[in-house]
Design a protein around this motif. Structure first.
Motif, PDB file in Angstrom:
ATOM      1  N   ARG A 131      -0.642   4.029  -7.670  1.00 11.92           N
ATOM      2  CA  ARG A 131      -1.217   4.654  -6.483  1.00 11.92           C
ATOM      3  C   ARG A 131      -2.577   4.021  -6.195  1.00 11.92           C
ATOM      4  O   ARG A 131      -3.526   4.196  -6.945  1.00 11.92           O
ATOM      5  CB  ARG A 131      -1.356   6.152  -6.711  1.00 11.92           C
ATOM      6  N   THR A 133      -5.893   3.294  -3.471  1.00 10.62           N
ATOM      7  CA  THR A 133      -6.621   3.936  -2.371  1.00 10.62           C
ATOM      8  C   THR A 133      -6.268   3.227  -1.066  1.00 10.62           C
ATOM      9  O   THR A 133      -5.742   2.090  -1.071  1.00 10.62           O
ATOM     10  CB  THR A 133      -8.144   3.837  -2.579  1.00 10.62           C
ATOM     11  N   LEU A 134      -6.570   3.848   0.043  1.00  6.42           N
ATOM     12  CA  LEU A 134      -6.334   3.241   1.348  1.00  6.42           C
ATOM     13  C   LEU A 134      -7.082   1.913   1.460  1.00  6.42           C
ATOM     14  O   LEU A 134      -6.535   0.927   1.960  1.00  6.42           O
ATOM     15  CB  LEU A 134      -6.744   4.194   2.474  1.00  6.42           C
ATOM     16  N   GLN A 137      -5.237  -0.729  -0.490  1.00  2.00           N
ATOM     17  CA  GLN A 137      -4.028  -1.110   0.240  1.00  2.00           C
ATOM     18  C   GLN A 137      -4.375  -2.037   1.394  1.00  2.00           C
ATOM     19  O   GLN A 137      -3.728  -3.076   1.580  1.00  2.00           O
ATOM     20  CB  GLN A 137      -3.298   0.130   0.759  1.00  2.00           C
ATOM     21  N   ARG A 170       3.143   9.825   6.338  1.00  2.00           N
ATOM     22  CA  ARG A 170       1.716  10.027   6.607  1.00  2.00           C
ATOM     23  C   ARG A 170       0.842   8.877   6.109  1.00  2.00           C
ATOM     24  O   ARG A 170       0.048   8.319   6.865  1.00  2.00           O
ATOM     25  CB  ARG A 170       1.258  11.348   5.995  1.00  2.00           C
ATOM     26  N   GLU A 171       0.974   8.496   4.834  1.00  2.80           N
ATOM     27  CA  GLU A 171       0.108   7.462   4.283  1.00  2.80           C
ATOM     28  C   GLU A 171       0.378   6.094   4.902  1.00  2.80           C
ATOM     29  O   GLU A 171      -0.546   5.343   5.197  1.00  2.80           O
ATOM     30  CB  GLU A 171       0.254   7.411   2.767  1.00  2.80           C
TER      31      GLU A 171
END
Length: 186
Positions: A131, A133-134, A137, A170-171
């Motif tokens: 996972r 973070t934005l 990414q 959403r993400e």
């Protein structure tokens, strides 16, 4: 459940990412579907298709937990073996995915379920990103470019295909908005 390449039955394939907008194989039926017990995540460093080992991009993986809406494709029995071979060549370039047979519900109807081949991320593989973070990414997607093209295009294509199906992740949608917005960097 394991299904051999030539068992004489039609094949179902579950697509959750680029298989939605570029399946690359012949099929006779295409249905909205849900895979329960797994979710779509931008959790795979791409070293080939959308990046390189030096500048990895990010691609989607089907990871354990939750549920994922996507597309189930039905392939005739006579094209079953060739389709599985094609999928292995496409999805297993670096073996970051495990080929799995999962129950998927067609059209979100629990009465209509089939066993479909899908490609689950291998959490023990060096390309498993986990996972991020934005911002992490965005960094990888902006830098990523590989054999199949620009990583940014991959994300935007996938989001567009999900929207056409009436799905919202959403993400992934937030990432796409940032990629299209004023935050874009060269």
């Amino acid at each position: 459940m394991n299904a051999p390449e030539n068992n004489g039955e039609d094949l179902w394939v579950f697509g959750y990412g680029s298989l939605i907008w570029r399946p690359g194989f012949d099929f006779i039926d295409q249905r909205k579907a849900r895979c329960v017990g797994a979710h779509r995540a931008l959790c795979v460093y791409s070293f080939v298709h959308r990046g390189t080992p030096e500048k990895p991009g990010l691609v989607l993986g089907l990871d354990r937990g939750g549920n994922c809406r996507g597309v189930a494709y039905r392939v005739t029995a006579d094209k079953r073996a060739a389709t599985i071979q094609y999928l292995r060549e496409r999805e297993q370039v670096t073996m970051v995915y495990r080929e799995a047979w999962r129950t998927v519900w067609l059209d979100d109807d629990p009465k209509q379920r089939v066993s479909a081949v899908c490609y689950m991320v291998d959490r023990g593989h060096e390309q498993f990103a986990g996972r991020l973070t934005l911002e992490q990414q965005l960094h990888h997607v902006r830098q990523g470019h590989g054999r199949s093209g620009n990583n940014r295009d991959y994300v935007l294509e996938t989001v567009g295909a999900l929207e056409k199906l009436g799905f919202r992740d959403r993400e992934l949608h937030l990432l796409a908005e940032r990629l299209k917005g004023t935050h874009e960097q060269s």
